[in-house]
Write a protein that holds these residues in place. Structure first.
Motif, short mmCIF file in Angstrom:
data_model
loop_
_atom_site.label_atom_id
_atom_site.label_comp_id
_atom_site.label_asym_id
_atom_site.label_seq_id
_atom_site.Cartn_x
_atom_site.Cartn_y
_atom_site.Cartn_z
N ASP A 19 0.89 -1.34 0.05
CA ASP A 19 0.04 0.06 -0.22
C ASP A 19 0.81 1.24 -0.11
O ASP A 19 1.58 1.47 0.81
N VAL A 20 0.78 1.90 -0.91
CA VAL A 20 1.88 3.16 -1.07
C VAL A 20 1.17 4.51 -0.86
O VAL A 20 1.42 5.47 -0.95
N ARG A 21 0.06 4.37 -0.25
CA ARG A 21 -0.88 5.35 0.12
C ARG A 21 -0.20 6.18 1.42
O ARG A 21 0.79 5.53 2.10
N SER A 22 -0.63 7.11 1.95
CA SER A 22 -0.18 7.68 3.14
C SER A 22 -0.38 7.06 4.48
O SER A 22 -1.42 6.23 4.41
N PRO A 23 0.16 7.26 5.42
CA PRO A 23 -0.06 6.35 6.86
C PRO A 23 -1.55 6.46 7.23
O PRO A 23 -2.18 5.75 7.58
N SER A 24 -2.22 7.71 7.05
CA SER A 24 -3.41 7.77 7.61
C SER A 24 -4.38 7.11 6.78
O SER A 24 -5.25 6.44 7.06
N GLU A 25 -4.16 7.10 5.63
CA GLU A 25 -4.94 6.34 4.56
C GLU A 25 -4.97 4.95 4.75
O GLU A 25 -5.96 4.12 4.86
N TYR A 26 -3.67 4.43 5.11
CA TYR A 26 -3.54 3.28 5.45
C TYR A 26 -4.14 2.70 6.66
O TYR A 26 -4.80 1.59 6.80
N LYS A 27 -4.10 3.59 7.60
CA LYS A 27 -4.54 3.26 9.08
C LYS A 27 -6.11 3.04 8.76
O LYS A 27 -6.82 2.29 9.58
N GLU A 28 -6.62 4.11 8.19
CA GLU A 28 -7.99 4.13 8.01
C GLU A 28 -8.84 2.82 7.33
O GLU A 28 -9.76 2.13 7.72
N ASN A 29 -8.06 2.37 6.20
CA ASN A 29 -8.57 1.03 5.73
C ASN A 29 -7.43 0.58 4.58
O ASN A 29 -6.84 1.33 4.14
N HIS A 30 -7.06 -0.82 4.80
CA HIS A 30 -6.10 -1.29 3.95
C HIS A 30 -6.40 -2.79 4.01
O HIS A 30 -7.15 -3.58 4.50
N ILE A 31 -6.10 -3.46 2.87
CA ILE A 31 -5.93 -4.86 2.69
C ILE A 31 -5.56 -5.81 3.58
O ILE A 31 -4.05 -5.41 3.92
N PRO A 32 -5.98 -6.45 4.36
CA PRO A 32 -5.24 -7.28 5.62
C PRO A 32 -4.06 -7.91 5.04
O PRO A 32 -4.15 -8.40 4.16
N GLY A 33 -2.98 -7.83 5.58
CA GLY A 33 -1.75 -8.29 5.32
C GLY A 33 -0.69 -7.57 4.50
O GLY A 33 0.42 -7.74 4.49
N ALA A 34 -1.52 -6.36 3.95
CA ALA A 34 -0.62 -5.34 3.36
C ALA A 34 0.35 -4.53 3.91
O ALA A 34 -0.05 -4.15 5.30
N ILE A 35 1.49 -4.25 3.59
CA ILE A 35 2.52 -3.61 4.29
C ILE A 35 2.46 -1.92 3.68
O ILE A 35 1.97 -1.98 2.40
N ASN A 36 2.68 -0.84 4.56
CA ASN A 36 2.64 0.44 3.97
C ASN A 36 4.04 0.99 3.81
O ASN A 36 4.79 0.78 4.37
N VAL A 37 4.03 1.41 2.46
CA VAL A 37 5.31 1.85 1.82
C VAL A 37 4.91 3.05 1.31
O VAL A 37 4.81 3.25 0.08
N PRO A 38 4.77 4.20 2.17
CA PRO A 38 4.17 5.38 1.54
C PRO A 38 5.24 6.20 0.80
O PRO A 38 6.15 6.36 1.15
N ILE A 39 4.59 6.80 -0.41
CA ILE A 39 5.48 7.59 -1.11
C ILE A 39 5.36 8.97 -0.60
O ILE A 39 6.37 9.84 -0.91
N PHE A 40 4.24 9.49 0.22
CA PHE A 40 4.03 10.81 0.83
C PHE A 40 3.71 10.53 2.29
O PHE A 40 2.90 9.65 2.65
N SER A 41 3.95 11.34 3.07
CA SER A 41 3.53 11.29 4.17
C SER A 41 2.37 12.15 4.39
O SER A 41 1.98 12.62 3.29
N ASP A 42 1.52 11.97 5.51
CA ASP A 42 0.27 12.86 5.52
C ASP A 42 0.36 14.38 5.01
O ASP A 42 -0.05 14.93 4.37
N GLU A 43 1.44 14.84 5.70
CA GLU A 43 1.71 16.29 5.50
C GLU A 43 2.33 16.44 4.02
O GLU A 43 1.71 17.44 3.48
N GLU A 44 2.83 15.55 3.56
CA GLU A 44 3.52 15.78 2.08
C GLU A 44 2.34 15.57 1.23
O GLU A 44 1.95 16.66 0.38
N ARG A 45 1.52 14.74 1.36
CA ARG A 45 0.27 14.56 0.60
C ARG A 45 -0.63 15.81 0.58
O ARG A 45 -1.22 16.11 -0.42
N ALA A 46 -0.93 16.32 1.70
CA ALA A 46 -1.69 17.57 1.90
C ALA A 46 -0.90 18.76 1.11
O ALA A 46 -1.94 19.56 0.36
N VAL A 47 0.23 18.80 1.08
CA VAL A 47 0.69 19.88 0.24
C VAL A 47 0.90 19.81 -1.00
O VAL A 47 0.58 20.82 -1.76
N VAL A 48 0.83 18.61 -1.60
CA VAL A 48 0.77 18.23 -2.96
C VAL A 48 -0.80 18.39 -3.54
O VAL A 48 -0.95 19.08 -4.34
#
Length: 359
Positions: free
Chosen positions: A19-48
């Motif tokens: 899961d390459v989404r931000s940590p907060s998106e991953y925490k809200e819902n993700h595929i069970p067993g998926a690992i989070n490898v975010p390309i943006f932090s929550d703050e970076e995603r907000a800036v973009v």
């Protein structure tokens, strides 16, 4: 760029969802067993996102490139480690857009064999909605009843340790069902609950029986499907009984001992109890609030049991047709043995049970 539909992805044995989404998106819902490898932090995603709204798509892409460029080596290293461990990485974002495409492109340039999930996590959510049906149910449920604090979850997992299949709805909901229910757990939303429920039901699909607790329709933030509630009513019903003193002590040991010294514990308990205060008599409300203010959690728990939860318990039992088997749970090990004896008499849990003491 290789892509895969969710139907085929779910059938793969050696897959690892990334899961390459931000940590907060991953925490809200993700595929069970998926690992989070975010390309943006929550703050970076907000800036973009702000750049996209104010300056347009091209400026946002340039902003994203500046953010991601320094992270690429570490992102690729994580993916490579999964491949070296024998896994087939399946990359996803929200709807199969730029984030998953970008990571897959970088991976291909790095010589890594990855696949992109078509439609992102939205396709997985649609798949869960379609496949979470009563066809997943075992043949029968062994349902543990009992007043709040009696130790149903303890007994359930003791049965699991003995090799009995279980379905732990409280764990799937991230909530234990009572006022203290969410303390010490990460409460799950409906999407996460349904995902976890599907995967656990898949493990027990078609079995002759599964043990579970008699939970209310709503557990924390999650709601059970109607077909699951109906299936439970036709199960083997076992009522666990013990004294108020033992129940209060078990609740105290489960919640107050491990969490009571946290600075916000009393505040969290106060917030948890607020919604039900209006359902109490003035005397009960004053007693409970007085105990909470004084930090007398044993009295708080005991009063809550006798004056609030227990009077509502009979109403819950009326939702089940029976018959009921009554087992004393003062001694946990003896209780488990009695339950096993009851189940052994049901001829592998499929035949009709003999009539027993009714409620």
């Amino acid at each position: 760029m290789k892509e895969i539909e969710i139907e085929k992805a779910m059938d793969l044995e050696n897959k690892i969802f990334i899961d390459v989404r931000s940590p907060s998106e991953y925490k809200e819902n993700h595929i069970p067993g998926a690992i989070n490898v975010p390309i943006f932090s929550d703050e970076e995603r907000a800036v973009v996102g702000t750049t996209y709204k104010v300056e347009g798509q091209n400026s946002a892409k340039w902003q994203a490139m500046n953010v991601v460029s320094s992270k690429i080596p570490e992102l690729m290293k994580t993916i490579r480690q999964e491949i070296e461990a024998g896994k087939q990485p399946i990359i996803y974002c929200w709807r199969g857009g730029m984030r998953s495409k970008s990571v897959c492109t970088f991976a291909e340039f790095s010589g890594l064999n990855v696949t992109r999930l078509s439609g992102g996590i939205r396709s997985y959510r649609q798949w869960i909605t379609q496949h979470l049906t009563e066809e997943l149910l075992p043949q029968r449920f062994v349902v543990l009843h009992g007043m709040t604090g009696v130790g149903k979850t303890i007994i359930l997992h003791m049965l699991k340790d003995r090799g009995f299949p279980i379905l732990d709805l409280e764990a799937l909901a991230g909530h234990r069902g009572s006022v203290f229910g969410g303390i010490g757990l990460g409460v799950h939303n409906q999407k996460t609950f349904e995902s976890l429920l599907y995967h656990d039901l898949k493990k027990v699909q078609g079995l002759p029986y599964v043990c579970m607790e008699a939970e209310s329709r709503r557990i924390g933030k999650a709601t059970q499907p109607d077909w699951l509630l109906q299936a439970k009513t036709k199960g083997i019903h076992i009522i666990l009984e013990t004294t108020v003193e033992i129940r209060a002590q078990r609740i105290y040991e489960e919640y107050v001992d491990p969490y009571g010294k946290e600075p916000d514990f009393r505040e969290r308990v106060g917030e948890a109890i607020a919604p039900i205060l209006k359902r109490m008599t003035p005397a009960t409300r004053d007693d409970i609030l007085g105990a909470l203010e004084a930090g007398d959690f044993y009295r708080f728990i005991s009063t809550l049991l006798t004056d609030y939860y227990d009077p509502r318990y009979q109403h819950k039992l009326d939702e089940y047709p029976g018959p009921f088997y009554f087992v004393n749970v003062d001694d946990l090990e003896r209780c488990v043995e009695e339950i096993i004896q009851i189940l052994s008499k049901s001829n592998k849990y499929n035949e009709e049970l003999p009539q027993s003491r009714s409620h």
